[in-house]
Scaffold this motif. Structure first.
Motif, short mmCIF file in Angstrom:
data_model
loop_
_atom_site.label_atom_id
_atom_site.label_comp_id
_atom_site.label_asym_id
_atom_site.label_seq_id
_atom_site.Cartn_x
_atom_site.Cartn_y
_atom_site.Cartn_z
N GLU A 188 38.36 -35.13 26.43
CA GLU A 188 37.51 -34.16 25.73
C GLU A 188 37.90 -32.73 26.10
O GLU A 188 37.99 -31.85 25.25
CB GLU A 188 36.04 -34.40 26.10
CG GLU A 188 35.06 -33.40 25.53
CD GLU A 188 34.66 -33.70 24.10
OE1 GLU A 188 34.16 -32.79 23.41
OE2 GLU A 188 34.85 -34.84 23.65
N TYR A 192 39.21 -29.86 23.58
CA TYR A 192 38.44 -28.62 23.43
C TYR A 192 39.35 -27.39 23.50
O TYR A 192 39.22 -26.46 22.70
CB TYR A 192 37.36 -28.55 24.51
CG TYR A 192 36.56 -27.28 24.49
CD1 TYR A 192 35.51 -27.10 23.59
CD2 TYR A 192 36.84 -26.25 25.39
CE1 TYR A 192 34.76 -25.92 23.57
CE2 TYR A 192 36.11 -25.07 25.38
CZ TYR A 192 35.07 -24.92 24.46
OH TYR A 192 34.34 -23.75 24.45
N SER A 194 42.61 -27.38 23.03
CA SER A 194 43.84 -27.58 22.25
C SER A 194 45.05 -27.69 23.17
O SER A 194 46.14 -27.23 22.85
CB SER A 194 44.06 -26.45 21.23
OG SER A 194 45.14 -26.73 20.39
N ARG A 219 38.65 -35.83 18.84
CA ARG A 219 37.97 -34.62 19.35
C ARG A 219 38.81 -33.37 19.08
O ARG A 219 38.26 -32.30 18.83
CB ARG A 219 37.69 -34.78 20.84
CG ARG A 219 36.79 -35.95 21.18
CD ARG A 219 35.49 -35.91 20.41
NE ARG A 219 34.64 -34.79 20.85
CZ ARG A 219 33.54 -34.40 20.23
NH1 ARG A 219 33.15 -34.99 19.10
NH2 ARG A 219 32.83 -33.40 20.70
N HIS A 222 37.98 -32.53 15.65
CA HIS A 222 36.59 -32.09 15.62
C HIS A 222 36.46 -30.61 15.98
O HIS A 222 35.67 -29.87 15.38
CB HIS A 222 35.75 -32.92 16.60
CG HIS A 222 34.40 -32.37 16.89
ND1 HIS A 222 33.32 -32.51 16.04
CD2 HIS A 222 33.93 -31.63 17.94
CE1 HIS A 222 32.26 -31.90 16.54
NE2 HIS A 222 32.60 -31.36 17.69
N TYR A 223 37.26 -30.15 16.94
CA TYR A 223 37.18 -28.76 17.38
C TYR A 223 37.96 -27.81 16.48
O TYR A 223 38.05 -26.61 16.76
CB TYR A 223 37.66 -28.63 18.83
CG TYR A 223 36.67 -29.17 19.83
CD1 TYR A 223 35.42 -28.59 19.98
CD2 TYR A 223 36.98 -30.27 20.62
CE1 TYR A 223 34.49 -29.09 20.90
CE2 TYR A 223 36.07 -30.77 21.53
CZ TYR A 223 34.82 -30.18 21.67
OH TYR A 223 33.92 -30.68 22.57
N HIS A 225 41.25 -27.76 15.58
CA HIS A 225 42.61 -27.37 15.95
C HIS A 225 43.67 -27.89 14.98
O HIS A 225 44.84 -27.52 15.10
CB HIS A 225 42.93 -27.85 17.36
CG HIS A 225 42.00 -27.32 18.40
ND1 HIS A 225 41.72 -25.98 18.54
CD2 HIS A 225 41.28 -27.96 19.37
CE1 HIS A 225 40.86 -25.81 19.55
NE2 HIS A 225 40.58 -26.98 20.06
#
Length: 372
Positions: A188, A192, A194, A219, A222-223, A225
């Protein structure tokens, strides 16, 4: 795609001779191995970080700084920099120094470490491993990205007006991997920021690796990137090769059976069936590792553990030659042929990161309102 080797720096008795190298011999053999890998044309050499016997790699930046001066092309990295028991200020300064010395020919992998007694030796509590990794890395990012840092957290004294020196090369911090075997929190964290995610799956079945890499990719997307398949992924593995498969099995078996790193647990047959350990011919290594793409997607870095379990230096150098001459060219060609155009072939180089940072700065400047 990048291919290279990593060392855990174990000092292990050779079961065929009864000889055990001393610490000096083991360190110098690692230097020889790294230089040979560079000369053979491998892409990466990475060293672990350990502070307890029977391991000797207690100071990665000292080793890598020396290697920066005696190697030409190989990327110098770590197969763990302990983000939990090292002070983030010292990490920021040590690896910025290595970045400057190597001309950007380096990156590093953050990890928590898995040796419980090490934590109190450095004034920390292993039960705080995840919170330490999260807080320390957040501080490390700021130390690299901000010229003057004011900071206060839970695990070290506050900083007031602090500047880490030297500053990162060209104003761009090193590329960071986050290494984890079993902790989704670390995957994670990589997503977050990248950053790259490295799953060192040398003791785990591919089903577990597949699950961890899939989570990181989800993830990452999701962020915001980019698509999940563009996330930067690396895998660990280990091999022992001879031209003839049975010769490889016969030669490696006493090392496997006696090495503490394998824990005197499953048989070599069971271990090779359930983990990436591949003992056999170069073609068997090619077949095994080419198939990993089916489980984790296109990935950017594959590192092999080859200098462990008491293997003599001569044998390790022979393994490097087999990798460089017979395995890597085929794997590289096969991986590249299947990789979609939009998926990065390699982790970003220092030059690419500098170009991206300058492009973003120019874009931000063009979009800024005019000052009257």
């Amino acid at each position: 795609m990048q291919f290279g080797i990593f060392s855990v720096s174990d000092v292990t008795t050779d079961p065929t001779t009864g000889e055990t190298p001393d610490d000096t011999q083991r360190v110098r053999s690692m230097l020889t191995i790294a230089q040979h890998a560079d000369q053979a044309g491998l892409d990466v050499f990475a060293t672990g970080e350990h502070h307890n016997p029977p391991f000797v790699a207690s100071s990665p930046t000292t080793m890598l700084g020396y290697l920066a001066g005696v190697t030409k092309d190989i990327i110098l990295s770590t197969s763990t920099t302990l983000i939990t028991t090292n002070d983030p200020v010292k990490i920021a300064e040590d690896y910025a120094m290595l970045q400057v010395i190597s001309g950007g020919r380096m990156d590093l992998m953050m990890g928590r470490g898995n040796t419980g007694p090490v934590y109190p030796w450095f004034g920390q509590d292993i039960r705080q491993g995840i919170p330490l990794a999260i807080e320390n890395y957040a501080l490390l990012r700021r130390l690299w990205e901000e010229d003057v840092v004011d900071w206060e957290g839970n695990f070290r004294t506050p900083l007031r007006g602090f500047t880490a020196t030297p500053r990162p090369l060209d104003g761009v911090p090193p590329f960071v991997w986050h290494g984890s075997i079993r902790s989704p929190e670390i995957a994670e964290q990589a997503a977050y920021y990248s950053d790259g995610f490295f799953h060192n799956n040398i003791f785990w079945p591919m089903s577990h690796t597949k699950q961890m890499v899939r989570f990181y990719r989800q993830r990452f997307e999701h962020y915001g990137h980019g698509p999940a398949d563009t996330a930067i992924v690396g895998l660990g593995g280990q091999v022992f090769m001879r031209k003839n498969s049975q010769d490889a099995w016969n030669e490696f078996r006493p090392y496997f059976d006696n090495a503490p790193v394998y824990g005197h647990g499953p048989s070599m047959e069971d271990f090779t069936a359930t983990t990436p350990l591949t003992v056999g011919s170069p073609q068997q290594v090619i077949d095994r590792y080419a198939s990993m793409r089916e489980d984790v997607g296109d990935y950017q870095r594959q590192l092999f553990l080859i200098d462990h379990a008491g293997l003599p230096l001569k044998t390790v150098l022979e393994q490097i030659d087999l990798l460089a001459e017979e395995v890597v060219p085929v794997l590289r060609k096969e991986m590249e042929a299947k990789r979609p155009e939009h998926v990065p072939a390699n982790p970003p180089s220092h030059a690419e990161r500098v170009a991206a940072a300058r492009a973003k700065a120019a874009e931000d400047k063009a979009g800024a309102p005019a000052v009257s």
